[in-house]
Write a protein that holds these residues in place. Structure first.
Motif, PDB file in Angstrom:
ATOM      1  N   GLY A  65      56.079  37.527  44.230  1.00  0.00           N
ATOM      2  CA  GLY A  65      54.954  36.813  44.811  1.00  0.00           C
ATOM      3  C   GLY A  65      54.411  37.395  46.102  1.00  0.00           C
ATOM      4  O   GLY A  65      53.578  36.766  46.759  1.00  0.00           O
ATOM      5  N   LYS A  66      54.864  38.601  46.486  1.00  0.00           N
ATOM      6  CA  LYS A  66      54.424  39.214  47.738  1.00  0.00           C
ATOM      7  C   LYS A  66      53.719  40.539  47.448  1.00  0.00           C
ATOM      8  O   LYS A  66      54.206  41.338  46.643  1.00  0.00           O
ATOM      9  CB  LYS A  66      55.621  39.455  48.650  1.00  0.00           C
ATOM     10  CG  LYS A  66      56.400  38.190  48.995  1.00  0.00           C
ATOM     11  CD  LYS A  66      57.656  38.525  49.777  1.00  0.00           C
ATOM     12  CE  LYS A  66      58.475  37.276  50.067  1.00  0.00           C
ATOM     13  NZ  LYS A  66      59.731  37.596  50.791  1.00  0.00           N
ATOM     14  N   GLN A 109      48.301  38.250  51.158  1.00  0.00           N
ATOM     15  CA  GLN A 109      46.882  38.579  50.994  1.00  0.00           C
ATOM     16  C   GLN A 109      46.720  39.866  50.206  1.00  0.00           C
ATOM     17  O   GLN A 109      47.362  40.875  50.504  1.00  0.00           O
ATOM     18  CB  GLN A 109      46.228  38.712  52.372  1.00  0.00           C
ATOM     19  CG  GLN A 109      44.771  39.128  52.343  1.00  0.00           C
ATOM     20  CD  GLN A 109      44.211  39.296  53.751  1.00  0.00           C
ATOM     21  OE1 GLN A 109      44.656  38.634  54.679  1.00  0.00           O
ATOM     22  NE2 GLN A 109      43.245  40.200  53.890  1.00  0.00           N
ATOM     23  N   ALA A 110      45.847  39.835  49.190  1.00  0.00           N
ATOM     24  CA  ALA A 110      45.585  41.035  48.396  1.00  0.00           C
ATOM     25  C   ALA A 110      44.868  42.072  49.249  1.00  0.00           C
ATOM     26  O   ALA A 110      43.888  41.745  49.936  1.00  0.00           O
ATOM     27  CB  ALA A 110      44.753  40.692  47.169  1.00  0.00           C
ATOM     28  N   GLN A 168      44.408  47.366  40.569  1.00  0.00           N
ATOM     29  CA  GLN A 168      45.548  46.549  40.149  1.00  0.00           C
ATOM     30  C   GLN A 168      46.854  47.068  40.752  1.00  0.00           C
ATOM     31  O   GLN A 168      47.719  46.284  41.180  1.00  0.00           O
ATOM     32  CB  GLN A 168      45.644  46.534  38.628  1.00  0.00           C
ATOM     33  CG  GLN A 168      44.492  45.799  37.947  1.00  0.00           C
ATOM     34  CD  GLN A 168      44.619  45.792  36.435  1.00  0.00           C
ATOM     35  OE1 GLN A 168      45.394  46.552  35.861  1.00  0.00           O
ATOM     36  NE2 GLN A 168      43.851  44.937  35.784  1.00  0.00           N
ATOM     37  N   VAL A 169      46.994  48.393  40.786  1.00  0.00           N
ATOM     38  CA  VAL A 169      48.207  48.968  41.368  1.00  0.00           C
ATOM     39  C   VAL A 169      48.291  48.648  42.857  1.00  0.00           C
ATOM     40  O   VAL A 169      49.356  48.302  43.385  1.00  0.00           O
ATOM     41  CB  VAL A 169      48.246  50.493  41.143  1.00  0.00           C
ATOM     42  CG1 VAL A 169      49.453  51.103  41.847  1.00  0.00           C
ATOM     43  CG2 VAL A 169      48.295  50.815  39.654  1.00  0.00           C
ATOM     44  N   ALA A 170      47.164  48.771  43.544  1.00  0.00           N
ATOM     45  CA  ALA A 170      47.141  48.479  44.980  1.00  0.00           C
ATOM     46  C   ALA A 170      47.503  47.032  45.266  1.00  0.00           C
ATOM     47  O   ALA A 170      48.040  46.711  46.333  1.00  0.00           O
ATOM     48  CB  ALA A 170      45.768  48.790  45.560  1.00  0.00           C
ATOM     49  N   ASN A 171      47.229  46.149  44.312  1.00  0.00           N
ATOM     50  CA  ASN A 171      47.529  44.719  44.474  1.00  0.00           C
ATOM     51  C   ASN A 171      48.847  44.328  43.796  1.00  0.00           C
ATOM     52  O   ASN A 171      49.033  43.173  43.411  1.00  0.00           O
ATOM     53  CB  ASN A 171      46.383  43.874  43.912  1.00  0.00           C
ATOM     54  CG  ASN A 171      45.124  43.986  44.748  1.00  0.00           C
ATOM     55  OD1 ASN A 171      45.183  44.269  45.940  1.00  0.00           O
ATOM     56  ND2 ASN A 171      43.969  43.777  44.132  1.00  0.00           N
TER      57      ASN A 171
END
Length: 290
Positions: free
Chosen positions: A131-132, A142-143, A123-126
């Motif tokens: 919205g970016k 892109q995630a 979750q942290v990495a994403n």
């Protein structure tokens, strides 16, 4: 040349009209506080004003860029700080599991906590800001990480640059591969698997985890250095903004004390012109024949 009554009257009216124009100009300057109101009144002042305002507009745009850069960097710093805490907790659990006194149930419990820590890092990495995705280089739509066993990393390591001053661009993101790389999630997955195995070994995994922690700390230090530079740029832009505003003021703002003095003087001249005009334009024979 013969001077006629009509010539005197016309000259008087023309001069009185000019006097009214001057009075109107001074009154308008007092009401608005500006030297000119149309470029035709003083083209030099108008051209300088356009140049100064263009410079001020550029500075204000750079300040908005700085605000976006701060947002990215502050969120990145917060995420890296959280990541450090999560990895430190994972390290504590690994050290605890290595003492050899835990039973299978205890190791399973630790494995489940490692799993939750791993999901938290996904979750942290994403993390998204406006919205970016801030940890995926220039591929901000892109995630970078897909949850799985182990999570799959497909990050972009290009620098996300923002122009913070004229001709000066600054990297505002961290390099994803230095933090949320496939090796990190593989290490956490291996720790989870070894803990689920009653005879699993954690010897090499602890040193791998230490390496990932050091990578995150190094990236935080590098990010902090860029934040310091950003603060210097912000200070410089603030100084340039003050200078630009002062130049606009010096170029366009009217000297109120001077205008009041000139207005009083023009009023006296205007009254004198009206008085003289009243004496010049005397009644003629035609006036009496009406």
């Amino acid at each position: 040349m013969r001077v006629t009554q009509m010539m005197l009257a016309n000259n008087t009216l023309r001069n009185v009209s000019k006097s009214y124009d001057k009075l109107g100009t001074y009154q308008q300057q007092l009401a608005t506080g500006k030297k000119i109101h149309r470029p035709s009144e003083d083209p030099v002042v108008a051209m300088k004003g356009m140049h100064y305002r263009t410079s001020l507009t550029e500075i204000e745009q750079f300040q908005r860029n700085l605000s976006e850069a701060y947002t990215w960097m502050e969120n990145s710093e917060s995420a890296l700080g959280h990541t450090t805490s999560v990895l430190q907790r994972a390290r504590e659990l690994v050290v605890q599991a290595k003492n050899g006194t835990l039973g299978p149930e205890d190791r399973q419990a630790i494995a489940r906590e490692i799993e939750q820590l791993k999901k938290d890092l996904v979750q942290v990495a994403n993390t998204k800001v406006a919205g970016k995705y801030i940890f995926n280089g220039t591929k901000i739509e892109q995630a970078p990480v897909t949850d799985g066993t182990p999570p799959t990393v497909n990050n972009n390591n290009d620098d996300f640059m923002v122009e913070v001053a004229k001709g000066v661009k600054l990297k505002i993101n961290v390099t994803p591969n230095n933090v949320f790389n496939q090796g990190l999630f593989n290490t956490l997955q291996q720790i989870e698997n070894e803990l689920a195995n009653p005879t699993g070994s954690l010897d090499n995994l602890l040193s791998q985890l230490d390496g990932h922690i050091n990578d995150v700390l190094a990236e935080r230090a590098e990010l902090g250095a860029r934040v310091n530079r950003l603060e210097l740029v912000e200070q410089r832009l603030s100084e340039q903004q003050l200078i630009a505003k002062r130049m606009i003021s010096d170029n366009e703002d009217a000297d109120i004390e001077k205008i009041i003095t000139e207005l009083k003087s023009q009023e006296s001249v205007h009254r004198a012109a009206l008085s003289v005009g009243a004496r010049i334009i005397q009644p003629t024979l035609v006036d009496f024949l009406r």
